[in-house]
Design an enzyme around this catalytic site. Structure first.
Site, mmCIF file in Angstrom:
data_model
loop_
_atom_site.group_PDB
_atom_site.id
_atom_site.type_symbol
_atom_site.label_atom_id
_atom_site.label_comp_id
_atom_site.label_asym_id
_atom_site.label_seq_id
_atom_site.Cartn_x
_atom_site.Cartn_y
_atom_site.Cartn_z
ATOM 1 N N LYS A 73 0.876 -1.182 0.000
ATOM 2 C CA LYS A 73 0.000 0.000 0.000
ATOM 3 C C LYS A 73 0.911 1.229 0.000
ATOM 4 C CE LYS A 73 -3.994 2.105 2.194
ATOM 5 N NZ LYS A 73 -3.582 3.468 1.822
ATOM 6 N N ARG A 130 -3.549 7.868 -5.341
ATOM 7 C CA ARG A 130 -4.239 6.830 -6.098
ATOM 8 C C ARG A 130 -4.722 7.431 -7.413
ATOM 9 N NH1 ARG A 130 -9.169 2.920 -3.926
ATOM 10 N NH2 ARG A 130 -9.541 1.819 -5.886
ATOM 11 N N PHE A 134 -2.061 -1.721 -10.055
ATOM 12 C CA PHE A 134 -2.613 -2.856 -9.317
ATOM 13 C C PHE A 134 -3.942 -3.388 -9.851
ATOM 14 C CE2 PHE A 134 -3.735 0.999 -6.839
ATOM 15 C CZ PHE A 134 -5.120 0.925 -6.891
ATOM 16 N N LYS A 193 -7.259 -3.179 4.202
ATOM 17 C CA LYS A 193 -5.953 -2.523 4.349
ATOM 18 C C LYS A 193 -5.383 -2.795 5.735
ATOM 19 C CE LYS A 193 -8.452 1.833 5.057
ATOM 20 N NZ LYS A 193 -8.725 3.146 4.478
#
Length: 602
Positions: free
Chosen positions: A264, A269, A354, A437
């Site tokens: 992560k 993003r 991803f 997460k």
């Protein structure tokens, strides 16, 4: 369609606190709106001219110009407008009063300004929208006078209630208390026959993030027409969201036993769209950030072997000498509007991909994660700065934990654990247990940071006297579309950050509590829910002062954060992306289990 019923609906919304009543009012409004106008009505309710990703310019009308326009429209002096503003505290109400006082539609003379805006006829929804659009698009030399004439002409033809909400729209302070979730509820009631139609409408909105477009399609063609909505290059998809976890074994159980585990990364993003030679980059909030990353545009052109593709990844700042990952704050230098090519050289970036959501006409959002990852690998040409996210596949908690520690050591902020079973589809816009997460342990009872929304502020004392120096923070309750308070944050700010905070807050201060805010605390100033900050605290505790999860754990009390500390601003998150009340409740329960476990072992 006349604009007056819309303005009157805004006035009613302002008085309503019940989401159920708001939904019913919106349902009636939508049913009475022609399909050709409903998209515009939805944009006006949202307080914008279109979806954020279109990158439309702001209206560019400051307070002084707005005062001039009101004075010009109603033959008042600017001094009188300013006196009334100081007395009332709301330019919308000032415009309403002056419109009622000086004008009636039967007696109003057609001024030059009114002629410029359309000639004195009753306002329609389309005319209001088109004039506001022309105001926004007026740029460059002479644009100030153009904006003034257009706005004054619009106000001159407006009835009092219309003038009030036109001015508030221009200010960016519509304050009708309606979020997207409530609009979706009302569309389902108006055109789908009830709440059972909402999932179809919401999924279409999540895949095609333009609420005005969705409203127009469902109004014209019905809910079934939305079942065929698919991703489109150039229109961002609302991102899939993750739950949070702490224990590797528990997380693996939640996702079905086996999972892909990815770094992560602590960056931005990004959803990257490519069609032939064109590339568009959208943030987590669906804003078009292509301008910030010309280097990423070039990477995507060369590094995606597909005519059309929509992929997701994380953009991170890297050291120009060794490509080591840099903190998020370094990446934020890319937000500068000028000298972007110089900043690009000073702050190079890498992209870690991803997910693949769409490739050459194929909608991959309904495919399980392993298939999406396979397609991603097929189309990505890797380089040191453009590559797949570091990952493993495992069912072993120990292996997951070791990989997590490796991620932390290499500059990531944790890992994402993702289900790989046949139902591991991409749930756009939805937070769920398909993704979990696991972030670093900050060596406190509160094992993770949270992202909270500013809803109020307090003035400081001593050397910080006269400045807003602490914030009233709230979580997001998605079930009720409201923001209940969690804590008051007064530590973690440097003097420079305080100065920046005061500048940021200026345009969001409002005269009274926002309709979507629930608070037992009265701050020095109220702030509309717009700014999100990352907060770390010592522990989660019960509080009679805060309304987050009120009456959930114990009657009369909510959940709060003890010793909260400001970490950073989350400009990449919208208020609805903030930590939810469900997440805070789950974090509180996990904390209780940790406290109780030693006693049970004795």
């Amino acid at each position: 369609m006349p604009f007056k019923p819309v303005a009157e609906a805004f006035a009613s919304m302002e008085r309503i606190t019940s989401r159920t009543q708001l939904t019913l009012l919106l349902t009636r409004l939508f049913k009475s709106t022609p399909p050709g106008a409903i998209g515009i009505v939805v944009y006006l309710i949202q307080g914008k001219l279109g979806p954020d990703w279109k990158g439309l310019p702001e209206l560019g009308v400051g307070e002084k110009l707005l005062v001039k326009a009101i004075a010009l429209a109603y033959k008042a002096t600017e001094e009188r407008v300013e006196r009334l503003y100081k007395s009332v505290g709301d330019l919308g109400s000032v415009a309403e009063r002056l419109s009622r006082e000086y004008r009636s539609r039967a007696a109003r003379a057609v001024t030059l300004e009114a002629f410029m805006a359309g000639g004195g006829e009753a306002l329609t929804v389309r005319r209001v929208y088109n004039t506001l659009y022309r105001i926004a698009m007026a740029q460059g030399e002479g644009s100030r006078d153009i904006k003034l004439r257009l706005l004054a002409g619009l106000l001159a033809d407006a009835e009092p209630v219309e003038a009030k909400y036109i001015v508030r729209f221009v200010e960016g302070r519509l304050r009708v208390g309606v979020g997207d979730a409530t609009v979706l509820d009302a569309l389902a009631m108006a055109f789908g026959g009830g709440a059972h139609a909402r999932p179809v409408i919401e999924r279409a909105y999540n895949l095609r993030a333009d609420l005005g477009y969705i409203a127009e399609v469902v109004a014209r063609e019905g809910v079934d027409a939305l079942r065929g909505v698919k991703p489109q290059v150039g229109v961002p998809i609302r991102p899939m969201l993750a739950e949070r976890g702490r224990d590797p074994a528990e997380i693996l159980r939640k996702v079905g036993g086996r999972a892909v585990v990815e770094y992560k990364y602590d960056g931005e993003r990004a959803q990257i769209h490519k069609k032939d030679g064109e590339v568009y980059i959208y943030s987590r909030r669906l804003e078009n950030i292509t301008r910030m990353f010309p280097d990423v545009v070039e990477m995507a052109r060369k590094g995606l072997k597909a005519g059309e593709a929509i992929v997701e990844g994380e953009i991170v700042a890297v050291d120009p000498d060794n490509y080591e990952i840099q903190p998020f704050q370094v990446l934020m230098q890319r937000k500068r509007k000028h000298d972007i090519h110089r900043v690009m050289r000073e702050v190079p970036v890498a992209v870690f991909l991803f997910d693949a959501l769409y490739v050459d006409g194929e909608d991959l959002t309904s495919k399980p994660l392993p298939e999406r990852r396979r397609r991603l690998k097929e189309i990505v040409v890797e380089t040191p700065l453009w590559r797949l996210a570091e990952s493993i596949e495992t069912s072993d908690p120990e292996e997951l934990w070791t990989f997590f520690l490796k991620a932390i050591e290499e500059g990531a902020e944790g890992v994402m654990v993702k289900a790989v079973h046949r139902d591991s589809v991409y749930t756009a816009g939805v937070r769920g247990w398909l993704w979990v997460k696991l972030k670093r342990d900050y060596k406190s009872e509160m094992m993770d940071t949270v992202d909270l929304v500013v809803v109020g502020a307090f003035y400081g004392r001593g050397k910080r006297g006269g400045k807003l120096s602490s914030l009233l923070m709230a979580a997001y309750d998605p079930d009720r579309d409201v923001f209940p308070t969690v804590c008051k944050v007064a530590t973690g700010f440097t003097d420079e950050e305080l100065d920046r905070m005061n500048e940021m807050l200026k345009k969001h201060i409002i005269p009274r509590k926002h309709p979507r805010v629930e608070s037992r605390i009265e701050p020095d100033v109220w702030v509309e829910p717009a700014l999100v900050a990352e907060i770390l605290g010592a522990e989660l505790t019960l509080s009679p002062m805060h309304t987050c999860c009120l009456n959930t754990v114990r009657p009369g009390v909510g959940i709060s954060i003890r010793f909260p500390r400001f970490i950073r601003w989350r400009d990449d998150k919208s208020p609805e992306d903030a930590t939810t009340t469900h997440e805070l409740l789950e974090m509180y329960k996990r904390q209780l289990r940790r406290v109780e476990e030693p006693a049970e072992q004795v």
